[in-house]
Design a protein around this motif. Structure first.
Motif, PDB file in Angstrom:
ATOM      1  N   PHE A 101       0.832  -1.215   0.000  1.00 17.93           N
ATOM      2  CA  PHE A 101       0.000   0.000   0.000  1.00 17.93           C
ATOM      3  C   PHE A 101       0.864   1.262   0.000  1.00 17.93           C
ATOM      4  N   PHE A 102       2.079   1.169   0.555  1.00 12.48           N
ATOM      5  CA  PHE A 102       2.958   2.324   0.647  1.00 12.48           C
ATOM      6  C   PHE A 102       3.923   2.424  -0.534  1.00 12.48           C
ATOM      7  N   SER A 103       3.745   1.560  -1.522  1.00 11.10           N
ATOM      8  CA  SER A 103       4.520   1.624  -2.769  1.00 11.10           C
ATOM      9  C   SER A 103       3.542   1.560  -3.935  1.00 11.10           C
ATOM     10  N   PRO A 104       2.712   2.582  -4.109  1.00 13.35           N
ATOM     11  CA  PRO A 104       1.618   2.506  -5.089  1.00 13.35           C
ATOM     12  C   PRO A 104       2.093   2.703  -6.520  1.00 13.35           C
ATOM     13  N   LEU A 105       1.259   2.257  -7.445  1.00 13.37           N
ATOM     14  CA  LEU A 105       1.462   2.583  -8.852  1.00 13.37           C
ATOM     15  C   LEU A 105       1.324   4.089  -9.039  1.00 13.37           C
ATOM     16  N   LYS A 106       2.011   4.610 -10.033  1.00 17.31           N
ATOM     17  CA  LYS A 106       1.882   6.026 -10.357  1.00 17.31           C
ATOM     18  C   LYS A 106       0.885   6.193 -11.491  1.00 17.31           C
ATOM     19  N   ALA A 107      -0.009   7.166 -11.329  1.00 14.95           N
ATOM     20  CA  ALA A 107      -0.938   7.488 -12.415  1.00 14.95           C
ATOM     21  C   ALA A 107      -0.147   8.045 -13.589  1.00 14.95           C
ATOM     22  N   SER A 108      -0.550   7.673 -14.791  1.00 15.33           N
ATOM     23  CA  SER A 108       0.167   8.121 -15.983  1.00 15.33           C
ATOM     24  C   SER A 108      -0.016   9.621 -16.174  1.00 15.33           C
ATOM     25  N   GLY A 109       1.115  10.341 -16.268  1.00 16.55           N
ATOM     26  CA  GLY A 109       1.026  11.783 -16.450  1.00 16.55           C
ATOM     27  C   GLY A 109       1.637  12.260 -17.736  1.00 16.55           C
ATOM     28  N   ASP A 110       2.128  11.327 -18.550  1.00 15.45           N
ATOM     29  CA  ASP A 110       2.810  11.712 -19.790  1.00 15.45           C
ATOM     30  C   ASP A 110       2.024  11.319 -21.032  1.00 15.45           C
ATOM     31  N   GLY A 111       0.726  11.116 -20.847  1.00 13.77           N
ATOM     32  CA  GLY A 111      -0.116  10.785 -21.995  1.00 13.77           C
ATOM     33  C   GLY A 111      -0.210   9.293 -22.269  1.00 13.77           C
ATOM     34  N   GLU A 112       0.657   8.483 -21.660  1.00 12.67           N
ATOM     35  CA  GLU A 112       0.594   7.045 -21.853  1.00 12.67           C
ATOM     36  C   GLU A 112      -0.498   6.444 -20.969  1.00 12.67           C
ATOM     37  N   SER A 113      -1.250   5.539 -21.534  1.00 11.08           N
ATOM     38  CA  SER A 113      -2.351   4.944 -20.789  1.00 11.08           C
ATOM     39  C   SER A 113      -1.870   3.698 -20.051  1.00 11.08           C
ATOM     40  N   LEU A 114      -2.466   3.438 -18.876  1.00 13.17           N
ATOM     41  CA  LEU A 114      -2.152   2.249 -18.107  1.00 13.17           C
ATOM     42  C   LEU A 114      -2.931   1.068 -18.661  1.00 13.17           C
ATOM     43  N   ASP A 115      -2.408  -0.143 -18.443  1.00 12.22           N
ATOM     44  CA  ASP A 115      -3.172  -1.307 -18.868  1.00 12.22           C
ATOM     45  C   ASP A 115      -4.355  -1.514 -17.920  1.00 12.22           C
ATOM     46  N   GLU A 116      -5.234  -2.412 -18.288  1.00 12.32           N
ATOM     47  CA  GLU A 116      -6.492  -2.590 -17.559  1.00 12.32           C
ATOM     48  C   GLU A 116      -6.255  -2.999 -16.104  1.00 12.32           C
ATOM     49  N   ASP A 117      -5.310  -3.932 -15.885  1.00 16.54           N
ATOM     50  CA  ASP A 117      -5.017  -4.387 -14.524  1.00 16.54           C
ATOM     51  C   ASP A 117      -4.468  -3.257 -13.672  1.00 16.54           C
ATOM     52  N   SER A 118      -3.580  -2.442 -14.243  1.00 16.72           N
ATOM     53  CA  SER A 118      -2.996  -1.323 -13.497  1.00 16.72           C
ATOM     54  C   SER A 118      -4.055  -0.285 -13.155  1.00 16.72           C
ATOM     55  N   PHE A 156      -7.212  -0.866 -12.679  1.00 18.72           N
ATOM     56  CA  PHE A 156      -8.037  -1.440 -11.613  1.00 18.72           C
ATOM     57  C   PHE A 156      -7.320  -1.334 -10.268  1.00 18.72           C
ATOM     58  N   THR A 157      -6.024  -1.650 -10.247  1.00 24.79           N
ATOM     59  CA  THR A 157      -5.246  -1.573  -9.010  1.00 24.79           C
ATOM     60  C   THR A 157      -5.215  -0.150  -8.476  1.00 24.79           C
ATOM     61  N   LEU A 158      -5.016   0.816  -9.366  1.00 27.63           N
ATOM     62  CA  LEU A 158      -4.955   2.212  -8.952  1.00 27.63           C
ATOM     63  C   LEU A 158      -6.313   2.691  -8.445  1.00 27.63           C
ATOM     64  N   ALA A 159      -7.379   2.301  -9.135  1.00 29.08           N
ATOM     65  CA  ALA A 159      -8.724   2.694  -8.700  1.00 29.08           C
ATOM     66  C   ALA A 159      -9.050   2.101  -7.334  1.00 29.08           C
ATOM     67  N   SER A 160      -8.637   0.851  -7.095  1.00 25.73           N
ATOM     68  CA  SER A 160      -8.862   0.222  -5.790  1.00 25.73           C
ATOM     69  C   SER A 160      -8.088   0.953  -4.701  1.00 25.73           C
ATOM     70  N   ASP A 161      -6.866   1.363  -5.020  1.00 28.92           N
ATOM     71  CA  ASP A 161      -6.041   2.116  -4.065  1.00 28.92           C
ATOM     72  C   ASP A 161      -6.729   3.424  -3.689  1.00 28.92           C
ATOM     73  N   PHE A 162      -7.220   4.149  -4.690  1.00 26.22           N
ATOM     74  CA  PHE A 162      -7.915   5.415  -4.427  1.00 26.22           C
ATOM     75  C   PHE A 162      -9.141   5.181  -3.548  1.00 26.22           C
ATOM     76  N   GLU A 163      -9.870   4.092  -3.814  1.00 25.80           N
ATOM     77  CA  GLU A 163     -11.075   3.794  -3.047  1.00 25.80           C
ATOM     78  C   GLU A 163     -10.734   3.505  -1.586  1.00 25.80           C
TER      79      GLU A 163
END
Length: 385
Positions: free
Chosen positions: A291-308, A310-317
């Motif tokens: 939980f303390f080493s989260p994925l980074k949201a894409s900020g350079d225009g590149e899109s994350l894959d579906e699993d990433s 989902f993982t990021l959305a779950s972290d935000f929730e």
């Protein structure tokens, strides 16, 4: 003198085209006389005409021009709404300061640093009468059997495993592994801190641990960055603040205690000599402390894959749930009362939905749920990743 010349012959292609046109006309007449075909065509036309976008296309240019003006007003409304949420964030910060003395006293009671007074401990529960009757029955049984004096009831310090029990009670925190549990038993407090005035909207979760055998950090932090402004490309999608990114911190694990990795052995064969050697390597391991080493949201225009995604959305929730539910109502998640309330509320919604479906005159209701989120400055106890 008679003209013996013959008129130009009619091309065969023209004759074929004429015959096809005649056949098509006859077929069209037959189809248009079929009531089922006519009904199907009319239904399709009705559906097209009832589509909002198709209806807009049929409006005069002058009306479309006025609709565009309404959209400009709607964008301005969205920007005013964003200002509203900024002021809400300021209010949250203000009232967080009022809550904090109560949360500090909560921590003292949990850790056992302070013992509550009789007045502070008084609470009339719904089951109070049942508990009293049970106590009376027990006393009578003891007197009747002339039992010896019972052993002294244990009196541990504070409320043991308070936060760990909450983790076990909340389904959303299912990432907790068996080897995480001894560490979480050292968790003494969780705090929420909001970003300072004038700073980008955000909030920080602080996890305070007592000294333990696993890591040296007294505090682990997770920072959630917020966005509270309409998107330029799609301003009408704005529904309030949303979490857009998060940062964890570096955990200073003691030697051999890092539960976020595991060591595996792997055999390698030399291509030339054919000899085999065994090597060890560390690979990621499932753990709550990821939980303390989260994925980074894409900020350079590149899109994350579906699993990433989902993982990021779950972290935000999860971060939002800690901020909005667990930290403010910790004792109710410890006792399970908050969880029962959540379950009852969900059942009520389903019951209402079934009742509406059984009523032909019932109207569908859309239930939109706001998801505001915010964040504070990074504390010094934990190095930000």
């Amino acid at each position: 003198m008679a003209d013996n010349s013959f008129p130009d012959a009619v091309p065969s292609d023209a004759l074929e085209a004429a015959r096809n046109a005649s056949n098509t006309e006859k077929l069209t007449d037959q189809v248009m006389q079929n009531p089922q075909v006519l009904a199907a065509l009319q239904e399709r036309l009705d559906n097209v005409s009832h589509t909002p976008s198709s209806y807009i296309e049929t409006l005069p240019k002058a009306v479309k021009r006025r609709i565009n003006a309404l959209k400009q007003l709607q964008v301005k409304c969205a920007h005013i709404e964003a200002k509203f949420y900024e002021e809400v964030h300021d209010l949250e910060r203000k009232y967080a300061a009022l809550y904090q003395p109560l949360f500090d006293k909560r921590r003292e009671f949990i850790t056992g640093d302070v013992e509550p007074t009789d007045a502070e401990s008084e609470w009339h529960s719904e089951n109070e009468e049942e508990d009293k009757l049970a106590g009376d029955v027990t006393s009578k049984v003891v007197i009747a059997e002339k039992e010896v004096v019972p052993a002294e009831e244990p009196n541990p310090k504070g409320i043991p495993e308070f936060w760990f029990t909450i983790f076990r009670n909340v389904d959303m925190l299912s990432e907790v592994q068996e080897y995480d549990e001894p560490i979480l038993k050292h968790l003494q407090d969780i705090k929420v801190k909001f970003s300072d005035p004038g700073q980008p909207m955000s909030f920080v979760l602080e996890f305070h641990f007592e000294p333990n055998d696993y890591f040296t950090n007294p505090v682990l932090t997770k920072t959630y960055k917020m966005k509270s402004e309409p998107d330029k490309a799609d301003p009408f999608s704005f529904e309030g603040p949303e979490i857009v990114d998060c940062d964890g911190c570096v955990i200073d694990w003691k030697k051999g205690k890092n539960v976020t990795v595991k060591t595996i052995k792997k055999k390698q064969k030399h291509k030339g000599r054919g000899t085999v050697r065994t090597i060890t390597k560390q690979v990621p391991n499932d753990s709550f402390f990821n939980f303390f080493s989260p994925l980074k949201a894409s900020g350079d225009g590149e899109s994350l894959d579906e699993d990433s995604e989902f993982t990021l959305a779950s972290d935000f929730e999860i971060g939002h749930f800690f901020r909005e539910r667990i930290v403010p109502r910790a004792v109710l998640y410890f006792t399970g009362e908050a969880i029962e309330d959540d379950d009852n509320f969900e059942e009520g919604e389903e019951g209402e939905e079934e009742e509406l479906e059984g009523d032909e005159e019932g109207e569908d209701e859309d239930d939109a749920e706001a998801n505001p989120k915010k964040e504070p400055s990074q504390p010094s106890e934990c190095k930000q990743q």
